[in-house]
Design an enzyme around this catalytic site. Structure first.
Site, short mmCIF file in Angstrom:
data_model
loop_
_atom_site.label_atom_id
_atom_site.label_comp_id
_atom_site.label_asym_id
_atom_site.label_seq_id
_atom_site.Cartn_x
_atom_site.Cartn_y
_atom_site.Cartn_z
N GLU A 1 58.32 80.89 76.22
CA GLU A 1 57.15 80.33 76.91
C GLU A 1 57.60 79.01 77.50
O GLU A 1 57.82 78.04 76.78
CB GLU A 1 56.00 80.08 75.91
CG GLU A 1 55.54 81.29 75.13
CD GLU A 1 54.69 82.24 75.95
OE1 GLU A 1 54.24 81.84 77.04
OE2 GLU A 1 54.49 83.38 75.52
N ASN B 1 54.22 68.53 73.22
CA ASN B 1 53.02 68.19 73.99
C ASN B 1 51.71 68.55 73.29
O ASN B 1 50.72 67.84 73.42
CB ASN B 1 53.09 68.79 75.41
CG ASN B 1 53.09 70.29 75.41
OD1 ASN B 1 53.64 70.93 74.50
ND2 ASN B 1 52.47 70.89 76.40
N GLU C 1 52.83 86.20 74.44
CA GLU C 1 52.36 85.98 73.07
C GLU C 1 50.84 86.13 73.09
O GLU C 1 50.27 86.50 74.10
CB GLU C 1 52.81 84.59 72.58
CG GLU C 1 54.34 84.51 72.55
CD GLU C 1 54.91 83.26 71.89
OE1 GLU C 1 54.15 82.39 71.44
OE2 GLU C 1 56.15 83.17 71.82
N CYS D 1 51.66 72.61 79.87
CA CYS D 1 52.36 73.54 80.77
C CYS D 1 51.40 74.16 81.78
O CYS D 1 51.81 74.58 82.85
CB CYS D 1 53.04 74.63 79.94
SG CYS D 1 51.90 75.49 78.84
#
Ligand code: NAD
Length: 478
Positions: free
Chosen positions: A248, A150, A459, A282
């Protein structure tokens, strides 16, 4: 000739060992425009071996030397930015402006940020209780980074920059759906003479080459961004080996607009949060929660806003979003729109697909769905397309309960001018990241990641530097 995106290992472009190639599709036309090498376990093995050979010398470099390498790559990327803008847009169908203004600059920023992090990262010491304790943070060694389609170069660099800064060597596995800029990036790193084997790129199917990397005993950690289903699989494989892993994953984020917010003024932000990159981020706010007292005003504001949300090819300057990334993605989004009707909902308003769009492309006009329940599949499962569901709440408690009513816990956006409410709500949202009166503003120093089905670990900033290093405490008798 059909462009080919090869593996790039040990400083060289290579075909896969079995010389297999997969088609890469242009989402604007649905036709194959390139090919990507389809690596298997033997290619993963070769890439890991190259990274292992490079690891001791890379780890031995001073942090400031590693920082200079990252800056050299960032300089080269910046100098060649327009090539990467064109390539990213070609591969994904994204508007050129999105690549030029946000995604490629962000890749440069990732490299520069972690160059600075290499120079400034420290570790703690403790004394005065028993002994003098000094914590060392050596790099892990060889690590694998696995990234999605993405935000191809943006997320690819988000992982490899801290890994390299921390002193690890990397085998990176970008998405086979969008392999172009990662390949060009690896070549660019070699062009600026990054030592061979420090950064290796393998391409191909996740279940084949991705899993081979995850299973490889010499790979000391896996940093993964992608779907929750694949994250669960990678987490299980890492669990069996007791391997460090950062996950993630997906999201189903709410935008909560409280009574004091004027729908007509806020609708632009709400729509951008829902539809940027065709809803394929996301962090997109895919559920809009509004007070029942203002529901009709919100409906009207959305009706007025949506016509400006146009989908079309990068060559059409009017297009605000591109196509969906793949046929699989297009089928999935359409299936959810059909499901919405079965779940008692209806499309309130849609944007439009421009005439310049090739009918064979994977286009989806942005849509607002009204009338589905907060517990419906449309409102709890990640659609990952330009679909916003609209829901009404009676009070703050109900708004919070609705926001938290999915298995995901990535992010939320709170719209209110009431400072006390903003902080009260932020403290009760079960997510990793809350925006107040904004969306997608990202300070690279902050921890980034999700709760529950949105991931494991964080992260960004020092969190990433800690992930790619292993603390070793040295206690000196005093
Ligand atoms: P995906 O999980 O299908 O694939 C991601 C990567 O994993 C690809 O490179 C793929 O080849 C690889 N892969 C697939 N199966 C594998 C396996 N068994 N072993 C090892 N690797 C494997 O995800 P996608 O469709 O490319 O991306 C969309 C998803 O990513 C969405 O769910 C989105 O929410 C999520 N995402 C999350 C974040 C975040 O930061 N939380 C950011 C961007 C995207």
């Amino acid at each position: 000739m059909t462009p080919r995106f090869a593996l790039h290992t040990d400083g060289e472009d290579r075909a896969s060992a079995r010389d297999a190639w997969l088609p890469v599709f242009d989402p604007c036309t649905g036709a194959a425009w390139a090919e990507v090498a389809a690596a298997d376990a033997s290619d993963a093995e070769a890439a890991v071996a190259a990274a292992q050979r490079a690891a001791p010398a890379w780890a031995a470099q001073k942090p400031s030397e590693r920082a200079r390498w990252l800056e050299r790559i960032a300089d080269a990327l910046e100098a060649d930015a327009e090539t990467f803008v064109t390539l990213e847009s070609r591969d994904t169908g994204k508007p050129l402006a999105l690549c030029r203004d946000i995604e490629i600059p962000r890749a440069v920023a990732n490299l520069r940020f972690f160059a600075a992090a290499a120079r400034t990262f420290g570790s703690e010491s403790h004394h005065g209780e028993v002994g003098l304790n000094i914590v060392l943070r050596p790099p892990l060694g060889v690590v694998a980074t696995i990234s999605p389609w993405n935000l191809p170069l943006y997320l690819f660099t988000w992982k490899l920059a801290p890994a390299l800064a921390a002193g690890c060597t990397v085998v990176a596995k970008p998405s086979e759906v969008t392999p172009a800029t990662a390949t060009a990036f690896a070549r660019l790193a070699t062009r600026v003479a990054l030592p061979k084997g420090v950064l290796n790129v393998v391409h191909g199917e996740g279940a084949v080459v991705g899993e081979a990397l995850v299973r490889h005993p010499a790979v000391k950690a896996v940093s993964f961004t992608g779907s929750t289903a694949v994250g669960r699989r990678i987490g299980a494989l890492c669990g069996e080996q007791l391997k460090k892993v950062s996950l993630e994953l997906g999201g189903k984020n709410a935008t909560l607009a409280f009574e004091d917010i004027e729908p007509r003024e806020a609708v632009g932000l709400v729509a951008r949060a829902a539809f940027q990159n065709a809803g394929q981020i996301c962090l997109c706010g895919s559920r809009l929660l509004v007070p029942r007292s203002r529901l009709d005003e919100w409906r009207n504001a959305l009706r007025a806003e949506l016509p400006s949300w146009t989908a079309g090819p990068p060559s059409d300057a009017v297009a605000r979003i591109g196509p969906l990334a793949s046929a699989v993605q297009a089928t999935k989004v359409r299936a959810y729109l059909a499901l919405a009707a079965q779940e008692g909902g209806a499309v309130l308003v849609q944007g439009r697909v421009l005439d310049s769009a090739d009918p064979a492309g994977w286009w989806q006009a942005p849509a607002v769905v009204d009338g589905v329940g907060i517990g419906s599949r449309c409102a709890t499962e990640e659609i990952f397309g330009p679909v916003l569901t609209l829901h009404a709440f009676e009070d703050e408690a109900e708004a919070l309960a609705m926001a938290n009513a999915t298995p995901y816990g990535l992010s939320a956006t709170v719209l209110t001018n009431d400072l006390a409410r903003a902080h009260r709500v932020a403290a009760s949202l079960d997510v990793g990241l809350v925006w107040i009166n904004t969306w997608m503003q990202r300070d690279l120093r902050v921890p980034f990641g999700g709760n529950r089905q949105s991931g494991v670990g964080r992260e960004g900033g020092w969190e990433a530097m800690r992930f790619f290093t292993e603390p070793r405490t040295v206690c000196l008798a005093t």
